[in-house]
Design a protein around this motif. Structure first.
Motif, PDB file in Angstrom:
ATOM      1  N   ALA A  43       0.823  -1.219   0.000  1.00  0.00           N
ATOM      2  CA  ALA A  43       0.000   0.000   0.000  1.00  0.00           C
ATOM      3  C   ALA A  43       0.852   1.261   0.000  1.00  0.00           C
ATOM      4  N   ASP A  44       1.862   1.300   0.864  1.00  0.00           N
ATOM      5  CA  ASP A  44       2.676   2.511   0.993  1.00  0.00           C
ATOM      6  C   ASP A  44       3.746   2.639  -0.091  1.00  0.00           C
ATOM      7  N   SER A  45       4.233   1.499  -0.582  1.00  0.00           N
ATOM      8  CA  SER A  45       5.345   1.546  -1.540  1.00  0.00           C
ATOM      9  C   SER A  45       4.896   1.582  -3.000  1.00  0.00           C
ATOM     10  N   LEU A  46       3.683   1.096  -3.292  1.00  0.00           N
ATOM     11  CA  LEU A  46       3.237   1.044  -4.685  1.00  0.00           C
ATOM     12  C   LEU A  46       1.884   1.717  -4.928  1.00  0.00           C
ATOM     13  N   TRP A  47       0.837   1.239  -4.242  1.00  0.00           N
ATOM     14  CA  TRP A  47      -0.522   1.661  -4.612  1.00  0.00           C
ATOM     15  C   TRP A  47      -0.760   3.147  -4.339  1.00  0.00           C
ATOM     16  N   GLN A  48      -0.352   3.633  -3.159  1.00  0.00           N
ATOM     17  CA  GLN A  48      -0.581   5.049  -2.857  1.00  0.00           C
ATOM     18  C   GLN A  48       0.284   5.975  -3.712  1.00  0.00           C
ATOM     19  N   PRO A  49       1.589   5.683  -3.887  1.00  0.00           N
ATOM     20  CA  PRO A  49       2.381   6.537  -4.793  1.00  0.00           C
ATOM     21  C   PRO A  49       1.835   6.561  -6.221  1.00  0.00           C
ATOM     22  N   LEU A  50       1.326   5.424  -6.692  1.00  0.00           N
ATOM     23  CA  LEU A  50       0.731   5.392  -8.033  1.00  0.00           C
ATOM     24  C   LEU A  50      -0.489   6.293  -8.080  1.00  0.00           C
ATOM     25  N   GLN A  51      -1.335   6.190  -7.064  1.00  0.00           N
ATOM     26  CA  GLN A  51      -2.544   7.002  -7.033  1.00  0.00           C
ATOM     27  C   GLN A  51      -2.212   8.493  -6.959  1.00  0.00           C
ATOM     28  N   ASP A  52      -1.115   8.810  -6.275  1.00  0.00           N
ATOM     29  CA  ASP A  52      -0.673  10.205  -6.162  1.00  0.00           C
ATOM     30  C   ASP A  52       0.130  10.669  -7.373  1.00  0.00           C
ATOM     31  N   GLN A  53       0.319   9.792  -8.352  1.00  0.00           N
ATOM     32  CA  GLN A  53       1.056  10.076  -9.590  1.00  0.00           C
ATOM     33  C   GLN A  53       2.506  10.473  -9.310  1.00  0.00           C
ATOM     34  N   ARG A  54       3.134   9.785  -8.352  1.00  0.00           N
ATOM     35  CA  ARG A  54       4.539  10.044  -8.048  1.00  0.00           C
ATOM     36  C   ARG A  54       5.390   8.774  -8.086  1.00  0.00           C
ATOM     37  N   LEU A  55       4.819   7.668  -8.562  1.00  0.00           N
ATOM     38  CA  LEU A  55       5.568   6.422  -8.668  1.00  0.00           C
ATOM     39  C   LEU A  55       6.409   6.432  -9.937  1.00  0.00           C
ATOM     40  N   GLN A  56       7.695   6.087  -9.800  1.00  0.00           N
ATOM     41  CA  GLN A  56       8.609   6.069 -10.937  1.00  0.00           C
ATOM     42  C   GLN A  56       9.180   4.670 -11.142  1.00  0.00           C
ATOM     43  N   LEU A  57       9.737   4.447 -12.322  1.00  0.00           N
ATOM     44  CA  LEU A  57      10.306   3.141 -12.645  1.00  0.00           C
ATOM     45  C   LEU A  57      11.353   2.720 -11.619  1.00  0.00           C
ATOM     46  N   GLY A  58      12.182   3.653 -11.179  1.00  0.00           N
ATOM     47  CA  GLY A  58      13.220   3.333 -10.211  1.00  0.00           C
ATOM     48  C   GLY A  58      12.702   2.928  -8.848  1.00  0.00           C
ATOM     49  N   ASP A  59      11.416   3.178  -8.564  1.00  0.00           N
ATOM     50  CA  ASP A  59      10.827   2.812  -7.270  1.00  0.00           C
ATOM     51  C   ASP A  59      10.401   1.345  -7.218  1.00  0.00           C
ATOM     52  N   LEU A  60      10.315   0.704  -8.377  1.00  0.00           N
ATOM     53  CA  LEU A  60       9.751  -0.651  -8.420  1.00  0.00           C
ATOM     54  C   LEU A  60      10.666  -1.693  -7.801  1.00  0.00           C
ATOM     55  N   ALA A  61      11.936  -1.673  -8.143  1.00  0.00           N
ATOM     56  CA  ALA A  61      12.852  -2.712  -7.653  1.00  0.00           C
ATOM     57  C   ALA A  61      12.959  -2.724  -6.128  1.00  0.00           C
ATOM     58  N   PRO A  62      13.102  -1.564  -5.449  1.00  0.00           N
ATOM     59  CA  PRO A  62      13.145  -1.610  -3.985  1.00  0.00           C
ATOM     60  C   PRO A  62      11.875  -2.179  -3.363  1.00  0.00           C
ATOM     61  N   ALA A  63      10.736  -1.962  -4.013  1.00  0.00           N
ATOM     62  CA  ALA A  63       9.465  -2.427  -3.457  1.00  0.00           C
ATOM     63  C   ALA A  63       9.147  -3.866  -3.845  1.00  0.00           C
ATOM     64  N   ALA A  64       9.368  -4.209  -5.119  1.00  0.00           N
ATOM     65  CA  ALA A  64       8.900  -5.498  -5.646  1.00  0.00           C
ATOM     66  C   ALA A  64      10.017  -6.413  -6.114  1.00  0.00           C
ATOM     67  N   GLY A  65      11.272  -6.024  -5.937  1.00  0.00           N
ATOM     68  CA  GLY A  65      12.370  -6.846  -6.416  1.00  0.00           C
ATOM     69  C   GLY A  65      12.721  -6.508  -7.853  1.00  0.00           C
ATOM     70  N   GLU A  66      13.855  -7.007  -8.282  1.00  0.00           N
ATOM     71  CA  GLU A  66      14.317  -6.717  -9.640  1.00  0.00           C
ATOM     72  C   GLU A  66      13.339  -7.269 -10.670  1.00  0.00           C
ATOM     73  N   GLY A  67      13.124  -6.479 -11.697  1.00  0.00           N
ATOM     74  CA  GLY A  67      12.241  -6.913 -12.779  1.00  0.00           C
ATOM     75  C   GLY A  67      12.963  -6.837 -14.110  1.00  0.00           C
ATOM     76  N   ARG A  68      12.184  -6.882 -15.179  1.00  0.00           N
ATOM     77  CA  ARG A  68      12.759  -6.802 -16.525  1.00  0.00           C
ATOM     78  C   ARG A  68      11.872  -5.941 -17.401  1.00  0.00           C
TER      79      ARG A  68
END
Length: 200
Positions: A43-68
């Motif tokens: 909720a705090d690391s992904l869903w709320q920042p997305l809703q606030d339009q402040r989530l960036q690509l660089g925020d994903l790995a710390p929250a959800a692990g490395e992706g591709r």
């Protein structure tokens, strides 16, 4: 004890037992509305920042692990997404994030990858993630390996604000406050997409 009194007592006992049975069933169904763990864990690391339009690509790995990063075709249009694999609620999930790009950036990427409409999903070099780290995330989708019973959806977000009939038993459950759309078929949910926003 006369017969009438015996019948009254038996009837009263039956009503009491039935009430306990109904209450037990109701409480059991209430307990069954268990929220999905990831709905709260991120909720705090992904869903709320997305809703606030402040989530960036660089925020994903710390929250959800490395992706591709992948370049995919969406209605024959190129789309840049980041895919991450999570384990939650007893199964595997794919988190897919749609990355917002300027038109010039997208054109350059399409040309570099020789992308054409209808092509299979193209995995991209991990090095691309660094220069794109500050690009905004437009939408996030959670896709379970196996469909999820609707009681978990309702346990997480309650009843939807709107149910849109899509035909053949398929529906879209819309949760306006959360900016969430759940793809429903029969009694199961197949994906949850966050990032729904009202048109200005």
């Amino acid at each position: 004890m006369d017969i009438r009194r015996g019948v009254r007592i038996a009837t009263l006992l039956s009503v009491v037992l039935l009430a306990f049975f109904v209450m037990g069933r109701w409480m059991g169904s209430y307990d069954a509305l268990k929220p999905l763990d990831w709905s709260q864990n991120y909720a705090d690391s992904l869903w709320q920042p997305l809703q606030d339009q402040r989530l960036q690509l660089g925020d994903l790995a710390p929250a959800a692990g490395e992706g591709r990063l992948w370049l995919i075709s969406a209605d024959d249009q190129p789309l840049l997404v980041s895919r991450h694999h999570l384990r939650s609620d007893g199964q595997s999930w794919r988190l897919q994030a749609v990355v917002g790009l300027e038109l010039a950036q997208l054109d350059s990427l399409v040309q570099a990858q020789a992308w054409q409409p209808g092509m299979r999903d193209l995995p991209l070099d991990a090095a691309l993630g660094m220069p794109l780290a500050q690009q905004p995330i437009l939408r996030l989708s959670m896709i379970p390996e196996q469909p999820v019973e609707l009681r978990y959806v309702q346990g997480s977000w309650g009843n939807p604000d709107m149910r849109l009939e899509l035909g053949e038993g398929d529906q879209a459950w819309v949760y306006a406050k959360q900016g969430l759309v759940v793809a429903v078929s029969g009694e199961d949910a197949h994906s949850m997409m966050f990032g729904l926003r009202e048109e200005p």
